[in-house]
Design a protein around this motif. Structure first.
Motif, PDB file in Angstrom:
ATOM      1  N   LYS A 112       0.831  -1.194  -0.038  1.00  0.00           N
ATOM      2  CA  LYS A 112      -0.044  -0.114  -0.162  1.00  0.00           C
ATOM      3  C   LYS A 112       0.949   1.510  -0.124  1.00  0.00           C
ATOM      4  O   LYS A 112       2.013   1.189   0.448  1.00  0.00           O
ATOM      5  N   VAL A 113       0.502   2.151  -0.595  1.00  0.00           N
ATOM      6  CA  VAL A 113       1.092   3.528  -0.861  1.00  0.00           C
ATOM      7  C   VAL A 113       0.521   4.732  -0.642  1.00  0.00           C
ATOM      8  O   VAL A 113      -0.678   4.759  -0.380  1.00  0.00           O
ATOM      9  N   ASP A 114       1.290   5.857  -0.395  1.00  0.00           N
ATOM     10  CA  ASP A 114       0.713   7.027  -0.037  1.00  0.00           C
ATOM     11  C   ASP A 114      -0.066   7.873  -1.268  1.00  0.00           C
ATOM     12  O   ASP A 114      -1.127   8.438  -1.061  1.00  0.00           O
ATOM     13  N   ILE A 115       0.510   7.506  -2.487  1.00  0.00           N
ATOM     14  CA  ILE A 115      -0.252   8.094  -3.646  1.00  0.00           C
ATOM     15  C   ILE A 115       0.259   7.216  -4.868  1.00  0.00           C
ATOM     16  O   ILE A 115       1.128   6.494  -5.054  1.00  0.00           O
ATOM     17  N   ILE A 116      -0.904   7.365  -5.829  1.00  0.00           N
ATOM     18  CA  ILE A 116      -0.951   6.679  -6.725  1.00  0.00           C
ATOM     19  C   ILE A 116      -0.996   7.608  -7.971  1.00  0.00           C
ATOM     20  O   ILE A 116      -2.004   8.487  -7.882  1.00  0.00           O
ATOM     21  N   LEU A 117      -0.170   7.706  -9.015  1.00  0.00           N
ATOM     22  CA  LEU A 117      -0.287   8.632 -10.166  1.00  0.00           C
ATOM     23  C   LEU A 117      -0.714   7.930 -11.367  1.00  0.00           C
ATOM     24  O   LEU A 117      -0.039   6.478 -11.667  1.00  0.00           O
ATOM     25  N   ALA A 118      -1.527   8.517 -12.106  1.00  0.00           N
ATOM     26  CA  ALA A 118      -2.030   7.639 -13.494  1.00  0.00           C
ATOM     27  C   ALA A 118      -2.702   8.555 -14.367  1.00  0.00           C
ATOM     28  O   ALA A 118      -3.069   9.490 -14.133  1.00  0.00           O
ATOM     29  N   SER A 119      -2.180   8.146 -15.620  1.00  0.00           N
ATOM     30  CA  SER A 119      -2.614   9.130 -16.763  1.00  0.00           C
ATOM     31  C   SER A 119      -3.209   8.210 -17.813  1.00  0.00           C
ATOM     32  O   SER A 119      -2.471   7.083 -18.457  1.00  0.00           O
ATOM     33  N   GLU A 120      -4.488   8.738 -18.182  1.00  0.00           N
ATOM     34  CA  GLU A 120      -5.326   8.027 -19.243  1.00  0.00           C
ATOM     35  C   GLU A 120      -5.450   6.615 -19.206  1.00  0.00           C
ATOM     36  O   GLU A 120      -4.946   5.549 -20.143  1.00  0.00           O
ATOM     37  N   ILE A 121      -6.104   6.121 -18.107  1.00  0.00           N
ATOM     38  CA  ILE A 121      -6.218   4.622 -17.856  1.00  0.00           C
ATOM     39  C   ILE A 121      -7.535   4.272 -17.713  1.00  0.00           C
ATOM     40  O   ILE A 121      -7.724   3.107 -17.793  1.00  0.00           O
ATOM     41  N   ILE A 122      -8.363   5.107 -18.030  1.00  0.00           N
ATOM     42  CA  ILE A 122      -9.941   4.822 -18.185  1.00  0.00           C
ATOM     43  C   ILE A 122     -10.512   5.102 -19.419  1.00  0.00           C
ATOM     44  O   ILE A 122     -11.674   5.352 -19.496  1.00  0.00           O
ATOM     45  N   TYR A 123      -9.599   4.676 -20.395  1.00  0.00           N
ATOM     46  CA  TYR A 123     -10.043   4.857 -21.779  1.00  0.00           C
ATOM     47  C   TYR A 123     -10.775   3.774 -22.321  1.00  0.00           C
ATOM     48  O   TYR A 123     -11.647   3.878 -23.297  1.00  0.00           O
ATOM     49  N   ARG A 124     -11.117   2.786 -21.535  1.00  0.00           N
ATOM     50  CA  ARG A 124     -12.241   1.861 -22.061  1.00  0.00           C
ATOM     51  C   ARG A 124     -13.239   1.488 -20.786  1.00  0.00           C
ATOM     52  O   ARG A 124     -12.519   1.234 -19.559  1.00  0.00           O
ATOM     53  N   GLU A 125     -14.562   1.552 -20.890  1.00  0.00           N
ATOM     54  CA  GLU A 125     -15.432   1.218 -19.835  1.00  0.00           C
ATOM     55  C   GLU A 125     -15.155  -0.170 -19.130  1.00  0.00           C
ATOM     56  O   GLU A 125     -15.291  -0.245 -17.951  1.00  0.00           O
ATOM     57  N   GLU A 126     -14.769  -1.256 -19.799  1.00  0.00           N
ATOM     58  CA  GLU A 126     -14.561  -2.473 -19.204  1.00  0.00           C
ATOM     59  C   GLU A 126     -13.144  -2.299 -18.292  1.00  0.00           C
ATOM     60  O   GLU A 126     -13.200  -3.520 -17.608  1.00  0.00           O
ATOM     61  N   LEU A 139      -3.998   1.625  -1.850  1.00  0.00           N
ATOM     62  CA  LEU A 139      -3.939   2.853  -1.284  1.00  0.00           C
ATOM     63  C   LEU A 139      -4.070   2.816   0.520  1.00  0.00           C
ATOM     64  O   LEU A 139      -4.603   2.228   0.806  1.00  0.00           O
ATOM     65  N   ARG A 140      -3.011   3.515   1.107  1.00  0.00           N
ATOM     66  CA  ARG A 140      -3.136   3.456   2.607  1.00  0.00           C
ATOM     67  C   ARG A 140      -4.603   4.219   2.724  1.00  0.00           C
ATOM     68  O   ARG A 140      -4.874   5.006   1.904  1.00  0.00           O
ATOM     69  N   PRO A 141      -5.008   3.971   4.147  1.00  0.00           N
ATOM     70  CA  PRO A 141      -6.336   4.603   4.377  1.00  0.00           C
ATOM     71  C   PRO A 141      -6.399   5.978   4.223  1.00  0.00           C
ATOM     72  O   PRO A 141      -7.309   6.590   3.767  1.00  0.00           O
ATOM     73  N   ASP A 142      -5.309   6.954   4.506  1.00  0.00           N
ATOM     74  CA  ASP A 142      -5.179   8.228   4.104  1.00  0.00           C
ATOM     75  C   ASP A 142      -4.499   8.940   2.927  1.00  0.00           C
ATOM     76  O   ASP A 142      -4.302   9.793   2.519  1.00  0.00           O
ATOM     77  N   GLY A 143      -4.276   7.559   2.020  1.00  0.00           N
ATOM     78  CA  GLY A 143      -3.707   7.952   0.517  1.00  0.00           C
ATOM     79  C   GLY A 143      -4.757   8.447  -0.444  1.00  0.00           C
ATOM     80  O   GLY A 143      -5.860   8.560  -0.259  1.00  0.00           O
ATOM     81  N   LYS A 144      -3.822   8.838  -1.496  1.00  0.00           N
ATOM     82  CA  LYS A 144      -4.864   9.579  -2.606  1.00  0.00           C
ATOM     83  C   LYS A 144      -4.301   9.118  -3.888  1.00  0.00           C
ATOM     84  O   LYS A 144      -3.146   8.711  -4.049  1.00  0.00           O
ATOM     85  N   CYS A 145      -5.077   9.045  -4.934  1.00  0.00           N
ATOM     86  CA  CYS A 145      -4.813   8.749  -6.254  1.00  0.00           C
ATOM     87  C   CYS A 145      -4.986  10.102  -6.924  1.00  0.00           C
ATOM     88  O   CYS A 145      -5.806  10.581  -6.923  1.00  0.00           O
ATOM     89  N   ILE A 146      -3.916  10.558  -7.741  1.00  0.00           N
ATOM     90  CA  ILE A 146      -4.154  11.628  -8.636  1.00  0.00           C
ATOM     91  C   ILE A 146      -4.172  11.003 -10.072  1.00  0.00           C
ATOM     92  O   ILE A 146      -2.918  10.339 -10.414  1.00  0.00           O
ATOM     93  N   MET A 147      -5.215  11.236 -10.889  1.00  0.00           N
ATOM     94  CA  MET A 147      -5.135  10.843 -12.343  1.00  0.00           C
ATOM     95  C   MET A 147      -5.775  11.751 -13.167  1.00  0.00           C
ATOM     96  O   MET A 147      -6.565  12.802 -12.766  1.00  0.00           O
ATOM     97  N   ILE A 148      -5.417  11.659 -14.207  1.00  0.00           N
ATOM     98  CA  ILE A 148      -5.777  12.628 -15.364  1.00  0.00           C
ATOM     99  C   ILE A 148      -6.273  11.652 -16.642  1.00  0.00           C
ATOM    100  O   ILE A 148      -5.641  10.828 -17.186  1.00  0.00           O
ATOM    101  N   ASN A 149      -7.248  12.065 -16.982  1.00  0.00           N
ATOM    102  CA  ASN A 149      -7.881  11.639 -18.393  1.00  0.00           C
ATOM    103  C   ASN A 149      -8.733  12.590 -19.139  1.00  0.00           C
ATOM    104  O   ASN A 149      -8.957  13.564 -18.870  1.00  0.00           O
ATOM    105  N   LYS A 150      -8.715  12.177 -20.322  1.00  0.00           N
ATOM    106  CA  LYS A 150      -9.447  12.958 -21.458  1.00  0.00           C
ATOM    107  C   LYS A 150     -11.029  12.574 -20.986  1.00  0.00           C
ATOM    108  O   LYS A 150     -11.190  11.612 -20.168  1.00  0.00           O
ATOM    109  N   SER A 151     -11.764  13.852 -21.436  1.00  0.00           N
ATOM    110  CA  SER A 151     -13.272  13.685 -20.738  1.00  0.00           C
ATOM    111  C   SER A 151     -14.032  12.441 -21.319  1.00  0.00           C
ATOM    112  O   SER A 151     -14.847  11.730 -20.881  1.00  0.00           O
TER     113      SER A 151
END
Length: 194
Positions: A112-126, A139-151
Motif C-alpha cells: 500500500k502506498v501514499d499516492i498513486i499517479l495515473a494518466s489515461e487509464i480509463i479509456y475503456r469502460e471495461e 492506497l493506504r487509508p489516508d492515501g490519494k490517487c491523482i489521475m488525469i484523463n480526457k473527458s
C-alpha cells in the motif's frame, strides 16, 4: 530528446498501441504532460506510477525525493525498453528507491502506498472495475490517487463521467477541468477511499 518539468525524456515508440502487445506501453500519452505540470508534493512518499508507460510520473516523484516508486505496467519489456532509458537520461539509474512490476491490474498484489499517479487509464469502460479495485487495494487509508484523463475517449468508450458513475469504493475529493486549444477537455481528479 525532449524536456518537460525538469525531466528529460525520449519517446520510444510513436504508436499508442503495438500489435500483439497489450496497449503498447511505450508511448507518452498527451495527458501525462498536464499531470507532470500539476502541483503535487511527493517528497518522502511511497508512490505507484500506475500504467506507467515511459515512467515520467514516477521519475518526477524520484526527482522530488519520493521514499519509493513502483513503476507498474502490463508489459514486462516496458522496463528495459522504455523506463530504464528514461532513468538513464535523468541520471536516476543508480537510485535504489524504485522497483518495476508488470502484470494485469486485477492480479497484482503490491504494498500500500501514499499516492498513486495515473494518466489515461480509463479509456475503456471495461477497465473501470480493474482500475478502481487496483487503486482501492493499494492506497493506504489516508492515501490519494491523482489521475488525469480526457473527458471522453472516442472509439473506445471510456469517459470521466462514466468512471465517476462506476465508483463504489473510491470517491472524488477534488477535480479540475483543463480545456485545450484543440477542444479536448481533460480532467485531473484526486480520489481517496470512501
Amino acid at each position: 530528446m525532449n524536456q518537460c518539468c525538469d525531466i528529460v525524456y525520449q519517446n520510444c515508440n510513436k504508436l499508442d498501441v503495438i500489435q500483439g502487445s497489450y496497449e503498447g506501453g511505450q508511448t507518452l500519452w498527451e495527458c501525462t504532460f498536464d499531470l507532470l505540470q500539476y502541483p503535487k508534493q511527493l517528497a518522502g512518499l511511497d508512490v505507484i506510477d500506475m500504467g506507467c508507460g515511459l515512467g515520467l510520473l514516477g521519475i518526477q516523484a524520484l526527482k522530488q525525493g519520493a521514499k519509493s516508486v513502483c513503476f507498474q505496467d502490463y508489459n514486462e519489456d516496458t522496463f528495459e525498453q522504455a523506463i530504464l532509458p528514461q532513468l538513464k537520461l535523468n541520471n536516476l539509474e543508480e537510485n535504489k528507491n524504485y522497483s518495476f512490476v508488470n502484470g494485469d491490474w486485477e492480479t497484482l498484489k503490491l504494498q500500500k502506498v501514499d499516492i498513486i499517479l495515473a494518466s489515461e487509464i480509463i479509456y475503456r469502460e471495461e477497465y473501470y472495475p480493474k482500475v478502481e479495485d487496483f487503486i482501492a487495494n493499494h492506497l493506504r487509508p489516508d492515501g490519494k490517487c491523482i489521475m488525469i484523463n480526457k473527458s471522453y475517449y472516442f472509439g473506445v468508450g471510456g469517459s470521466v463521467a462514466g468512471f465517476k458513475n462506476h465508483l463504489t469504493k473510491l470517491q472524488v475529493v477534488e477535480e479540475e477541468t483543463i480545456n485545450t486549444k484543440k477542444g479536448v477537455k481533460k480532467s485531473i481528479m484526486k480520489l481517496q477511499l470512501k
